[in-house]
Design a protein around this motif. Sequence first.
Motif, mmCIF file in Angstrom:
data_model
loop_
_atom_site.group_PDB
_atom_site.id
_atom_site.type_symbol
_atom_site.label_atom_id
_atom_site.label_comp_id
_atom_site.label_asym_id
_atom_site.label_seq_id
_atom_site.Cartn_x
_atom_site.Cartn_y
_atom_site.Cartn_z
ATOM 1 N N ALA A 97 0.722 46.116 -52.158
ATOM 2 C CA ALA A 97 1.213 44.888 -51.520
ATOM 3 C C ALA A 97 0.142 44.274 -50.625
ATOM 4 O O ALA A 97 -0.058 43.052 -50.619
ATOM 5 C CB ALA A 97 2.470 45.199 -50.710
ATOM 6 N N ALA A 98 -0.567 45.125 -49.874
ATOM 7 C CA ALA A 98 -1.618 44.618 -48.986
ATOM 8 C C ALA A 98 -2.786 44.041 -49.789
ATOM 9 O O ALA A 98 -3.301 42.961 -49.475
ATOM 10 C CB ALA A 98 -2.106 45.745 -48.079
ATOM 11 N N ARG A 100 -2.735 42.874 -52.834
ATOM 12 C CA ARG A 100 -2.303 41.667 -53.539
ATOM 13 C C ARG A 100 -2.354 40.457 -52.603
ATOM 14 O O ARG A 100 -2.867 39.397 -52.967
ATOM 15 C CB ARG A 100 -0.892 41.868 -54.081
ATOM 16 N N GLU A 101 -1.865 40.613 -51.398
ATOM 17 C CA GLU A 101 -1.874 39.515 -50.433
ATOM 18 C C GLU A 101 -3.297 39.197 -49.987
ATOM 19 O O GLU A 101 -3.661 38.027 -49.814
ATOM 20 C CB GLU A 101 -1.014 39.893 -49.224
ATOM 21 N N TRP A 102 -4.109 40.212 -49.809
ATOM 22 C CA TRP A 102 -5.483 39.996 -49.355
ATOM 23 C C TRP A 102 -6.311 39.303 -50.431
ATOM 24 O O TRP A 102 -7.105 38.406 -50.145
ATOM 25 C CB TRP A 102 -6.111 41.339 -48.989
ATOM 26 N N ARG A 104 -5.268 37.239 -52.680
ATOM 27 C CA ARG A 104 -4.861 35.845 -52.794
ATOM 28 C C ARG A 104 -5.614 34.963 -51.803
ATOM 29 O O ARG A 104 -5.838 33.776 -52.054
ATOM 30 C CB ARG A 104 -3.358 35.720 -52.545
ATOM 31 N N ARG A 123 -0.426 37.977 -42.556
ATOM 32 C CA ARG A 123 0.283 38.013 -43.841
ATOM 33 C C ARG A 123 0.141 39.376 -44.502
ATOM 34 O O ARG A 123 1.095 39.891 -45.096
ATOM 35 C CB ARG A 123 -0.237 36.907 -44.760
ATOM 36 N N VAL A 124 -1.046 39.949 -44.420
ATOM 37 C CA VAL A 124 -1.260 41.283 -44.993
ATOM 38 C C VAL A 124 -0.390 42.317 -44.281
ATOM 39 O O VAL A 124 0.262 43.149 -44.919
ATOM 40 C CB VAL A 124 -2.750 41.670 -44.910
ATOM 41 N N ARG A 126 2.351 41.752 -42.635
ATOM 42 C CA ARG A 126 3.761 41.485 -42.941
ATOM 43 C C ARG A 126 4.116 42.012 -44.326
ATOM 44 O O ARG A 126 5.201 42.576 -44.527
ATOM 45 C CB ARG A 126 4.031 39.984 -42.852
ATOM 46 N N ALA A 127 3.201 41.846 -45.274
ATOM 47 C CA ALA A 127 3.453 42.352 -46.633
ATOM 48 C C ALA A 127 3.617 43.866 -46.615
ATOM 49 O O ALA A 127 4.508 44.419 -47.285
ATOM 50 C CB ALA A 127 2.308 41.947 -47.561
ATOM 51 N N ILE A 130 7.042 44.772 -44.889
ATOM 52 C CA ILE A 130 8.196 44.510 -45.757
ATOM 53 C C ILE A 130 8.285 45.566 -46.864
ATOM 54 O O ILE A 130 9.368 46.059 -47.193
ATOM 55 C CB ILE A 130 8.105 43.096 -46.360
ATOM 56 N N THR A 131 7.143 45.904 -47.437
ATOM 57 C CA THR A 131 7.131 46.913 -48.496
ATOM 58 C C THR A 131 7.555 48.277 -47.963
ATOM 59 O O THR A 131 8.317 49.003 -48.609
ATOM 60 C CB THR A 131 5.728 47.014 -49.124
#
Length: 241
Positions: A97-98, A100-102, A104, A123-124, A126-127, A130-131
Amino acid sequence: MDRAVEAAGLAGDAAASLSLWSLFLQADIVVKAVMIGLLLASVWVWAIIFDKTVTLRRANARAAAFEDRFWSGVNLEDLYREAGENPRHPMEAVFSAAMREWNRSASRLVSASEGSRVAIRERVERAMAITTQREMERLEKWMVFLASVGSAAPFIGLFGTVWGIMNSFTAIAAMKNTNLTVVAPGIAEALFATAIGLVAAIPAVLAYNKISTDLARFAARLEGFAGEFGAILSRQTDERV
């Protein structure tokens, strides 16, 4: 001699009527329903205990193997490609998750301002948060059932006992006989419901406390990894600018 034989026969009949199966068969329909419900709850409690024990042991073993590989110096992109879109365990899911967000946001890092870099880091984080929450919710499934059985089963068994004793006293009054051989089976079948309630509740309470502690420890492990990984990505974000 005849009286001795007769007494022995009555004792044998009383012992037979006090076997567990006989107590169940002789019980009132309400008491039977309580017993069956508690027995089913006990079976499900043990199934949950087995499932949670195996799942947590596997999750910890896979997390340990992943951490060893993560800290071995392997390239993060290579590790991310290995994890793919379907992570195999919670720690790998947090890592994916981290990443993937990074990824992007990686293309915008060169021209990103300080505020944008902070937003990317948030955002990283938070991702990962949440995960972590989602993975822990999956691991904590059925824990409420363990807590409910542990707290409610003794009272449900007690309800069956009270109901059975009320019926026993009614039968005793109708027969106008307080002989122990008449009283004992009804009282015993009523108390049997409480016994089954305790059989269901005790393992549920012990397992809930143990598994809750293990889950809290595993959640702390995920949060610790997320914090360390977030710091690594934050440094890489600053280095790319």
